[in-house]
Write an enzyme that holds these catalytic residues in place. Structure first.
Site, PDB file in Angstrom:
ATOM      1  N   GLU A  37     -37.071 115.084  76.090  1.00  0.00           N
ATOM      2  CA  GLU A  37     -38.198 114.217  75.767  1.00  0.00           C
ATOM      3  C   GLU A  37     -38.673 113.539  77.052  1.00  0.00           C
ATOM      4  O   GLU A  37     -37.865 113.044  77.837  1.00  0.00           O
ATOM      5  CB  GLU A  37     -37.774 113.179  74.728  1.00  0.00           C
ATOM      6  CG  GLU A  37     -38.670 111.972  74.579  1.00  0.00           C
ATOM      7  CD  GLU A  37     -40.091 112.311  74.159  1.00  0.00           C
ATOM      8  OE1 GLU A  37     -41.022 111.651  74.662  1.00  0.00           O
ATOM      9  OE2 GLU A  37     -40.277 113.239  73.348  1.00  0.00           O
ATOM     10  N   ARG A 112     -43.894 106.003  60.102  1.00  0.00           N
ATOM     11  CA  ARG A 112     -43.524 107.084  61.023  1.00  0.00           C
ATOM     12  C   ARG A 112     -42.202 106.777  61.722  1.00  0.00           C
ATOM     13  O   ARG A 112     -41.374 107.674  61.922  1.00  0.00           O
ATOM     14  CB  ARG A 112     -44.616 107.303  62.067  1.00  0.00           C
ATOM     15  CG  ARG A 112     -45.939 107.792  61.531  1.00  0.00           C
ATOM     16  CD  ARG A 112     -46.888 108.156  62.650  1.00  0.00           C
ATOM     17  NE  ARG A 112     -46.468 109.362  63.328  1.00  0.00           N
ATOM     18  CZ  ARG A 112     -46.852 110.591  62.994  1.00  0.00           C
ATOM     19  NH1 ARG A 112     -47.681 110.766  61.983  1.00  0.00           N
ATOM     20  NH2 ARG A 112     -46.428 111.633  63.673  1.00  0.00           N
ATOM     21  N   TYR A 226     -51.701 102.089  51.656  1.00  0.00           N
ATOM     22  CA  TYR A 226     -50.498 102.272  50.840  1.00  0.00           C
ATOM     23  C   TYR A 226     -49.335 101.492  51.455  1.00  0.00           C
ATOM     24  O   TYR A 226     -49.335 101.203  52.654  1.00  0.00           O
ATOM     25  CB  TYR A 226     -50.127 103.753  50.691  1.00  0.00           C
ATOM     26  CG  TYR A 226     -50.012 104.533  51.979  1.00  0.00           C
ATOM     27  CD1 TYR A 226     -48.847 104.525  52.746  1.00  0.00           C
ATOM     28  CD2 TYR A 226     -51.075 105.331  52.418  1.00  0.00           C
ATOM     29  CE1 TYR A 226     -48.741 105.258  53.905  1.00  0.00           C
ATOM     30  CE2 TYR A 226     -50.977 106.068  53.587  1.00  0.00           C
ATOM     31  CZ  TYR A 226     -49.808 106.038  54.327  1.00  0.00           C
ATOM     32  OH  TYR A 226     -49.718 106.765  55.482  1.00  0.00           O
ATOM     33  N   ASP A 303     -47.758 120.279  66.083  1.00  0.00           N
ATOM     34  CA  ASP A 303     -49.087 120.134  66.665  1.00  0.00           C
ATOM     35  C   ASP A 303     -49.312 121.044  67.861  1.00  0.00           C
ATOM     36  O   ASP A 303     -50.460 121.371  68.186  1.00  0.00           O
ATOM     37  CB  ASP A 303     -49.325 118.676  67.090  1.00  0.00           C
ATOM     38  CG  ASP A 303     -49.675 117.780  65.921  1.00  0.00           C
ATOM     39  OD1 ASP A 303     -49.934 118.312  64.825  1.00  0.00           O
ATOM     40  OD2 ASP A 303     -49.682 116.544  66.099  1.00  0.00           O
TER      41      ASP A 303
END
Length: 404
Positions: A37, A112, A226, A303
């Site tokens: 990462e 998330r 939400y 993605d």
């Protein structure tokens, strides 16, 4: 799932939701995985996301659904409202017998960071997963025996039997392999964030208490609301098309445009706007589908493979499906190139359909005038237990991986 007799050394580039899910699935298939990462620490940015039953199913197969459910909310309804009139257009009952009979897994909404944390914890606990931060991949070289990754600021290299590129919308490895330029800007921008639920007042507090997913559809704009994190936070996303988009400037999609685009909305929508985070704007991008995400011993995922607009709420869901399919293929083929080919063959058509239909649903959501009137009339005739239009997305037929 059968396990490959000789474990491979797989490197996953990117430690987001898709990358960690891919690492976990690959490790559970019997391989050694290193996640690299570029950031200094693993983490996610953004706010809420929706996990349709196809995503819950993927999380179940990854062994993390129970952990995700500890903080997620299972909304009772999906409700579509007219952002101008404030009237309900249609709804889906997510607790009906029709839902439970048709879908084996729950519809969830979560933050998330909570989903990412559950996947990260599972990777940290798995003995076959190694996590490395502060590694920015600059180049990848492959031959018939493996892949060598090069990193910025160091002469250190990493050799692997195969590489999974889960490095996001602006994937460097995609550009090296596919070379199709920058992603396509939709000219839409989002302002989003989650705030404490106790800050909701009036009608907004009623919506928060209902735990429903509220979608307010309007001309060239919409608002989604939400609860997340056990109902402690309320997620809001305001999306609109900018009249001032230019590809070489960031001076578009501003707060002033946000206020202007939503000025004609009903009171409930206007009341929500001051509570939406303004510290960052999110331009919305996608790409046209491509035929091949696998190039020898390097495969794209999430993605990096199929970026899509958010109108079907399937971006993260499709990355999770990718991860499960990848692990299945790597559990059956001893040659990683063969496994990657099988993975892409299983996922290509479905991901492409969702990419293209996400665009179309965005167009339907943002209709104005006569188009919006016709949309409302058609959708209002539906019953809350009619899941025919959603079923192809939420409950895909399982695709078998070919035998080696």
């Amino acid at each position: 799932m059968s396990v490959t007799p000789v474990p491979l050394r797989i490197t996953v580039v990117g430690g987001g939701i898709g990358g960690l899910a891919a690492a976990l699935s690959t490790a559970r298939a019997g391989h050694h995985v290193t996640v690299v990462e570029r950031a200094a620490r693993f983490g996610e940015i953004g706010a809420g996301l929706q996990l349709a039953p196809n995503a819950s199913r993927a999380l179940d197969e990854l062994g993390v659904l129970k952990a995700v459910r500890r903080t997620a909310v299972a909304p009772p309804q999906l409700v579509m409202m007219d952002a101008l009139s404030g009237e309900q257009i249609t709804s889906l009952d997510l607790r009906s017998a029709a839902y439970t009979e048709r879908f084996t897994h729950p519809y969830l909404v979560t933050h998330r960071t909570d989903l990412h944390a559950a996947l990260l914890a599972a990777c940290q606990e798995h003995p076959a997963v190694t996590l490395r931060t502060g590694h920015t991949v600059t180049n990848a070289e492959q031959d018939g025996s493996g892949v060598v990754l090069h990193f910025a600021g160091t002469a250190t290299k990493l050799t692997a039997d195969a590489v999974v590129a889960a490095d996001g919308l602006h994937s460097r490895l995609r550009q090296a392999l596919v070379g199709d330029g920058e992603p396509v800007c939709s000219r839409y921008v989002a302002f989003r964030g989650a705030l404490p639920a106790d800050r909701m007042t009036g009608r907004m507090s009623q919506h928060a208490a209902s735990e429903a997913v509220m979608v307010w559809a309007g001309p060239r704009m919409h608002l989604v609301q939400y609860p997340v994190r056990r109902g402690e936070l309320y997620n809001q996303v305001a999306v609109f098309e900018s009249d001032h988009y230019t590809p070489d400037s960031d001076a578009w999609g501003t707060e002033a445009e946000l206020e202007e685009r939503f000025a004609g909305a009903c009171r409930a929508v206007r009341d929500a706007l001051p509570l939406i985070a303004r510290d960052r704007r999110w331009p919305l991008y996608d790409r046209l589908p491509i035929d091949n995400w696998a190039h020898g011993r390097i495969a794209l995922l999430g993605d990096a493979a199929h970026p899509m607009l958010q109108y079907l709420a399937q971006g993260a869901c499709q990355a999770l499906e990718d991860a499960v399919a990848l692990g299945q293929a790597l559990g059956r083929f001893s040659d990683p190139a063969d496994a990657f080919t099988a993975y892409v063959d299983q996922r290509r058509e479905r991901a492409a359909m969702i990419q293209t239909n996400a665009r179309r649903f965005g167009e339907i959501c943002h209709l104005e005038g006569v188009g919006a009137t016709l949309r409302n009339r058609l959708l209002s005739s539906r019953t809350p237990d009619d899941f025919d239009d959603a079923s192809w997305v939420w409950a895909p037929a399982p695709a078998a991986v070919p035998a080696p």
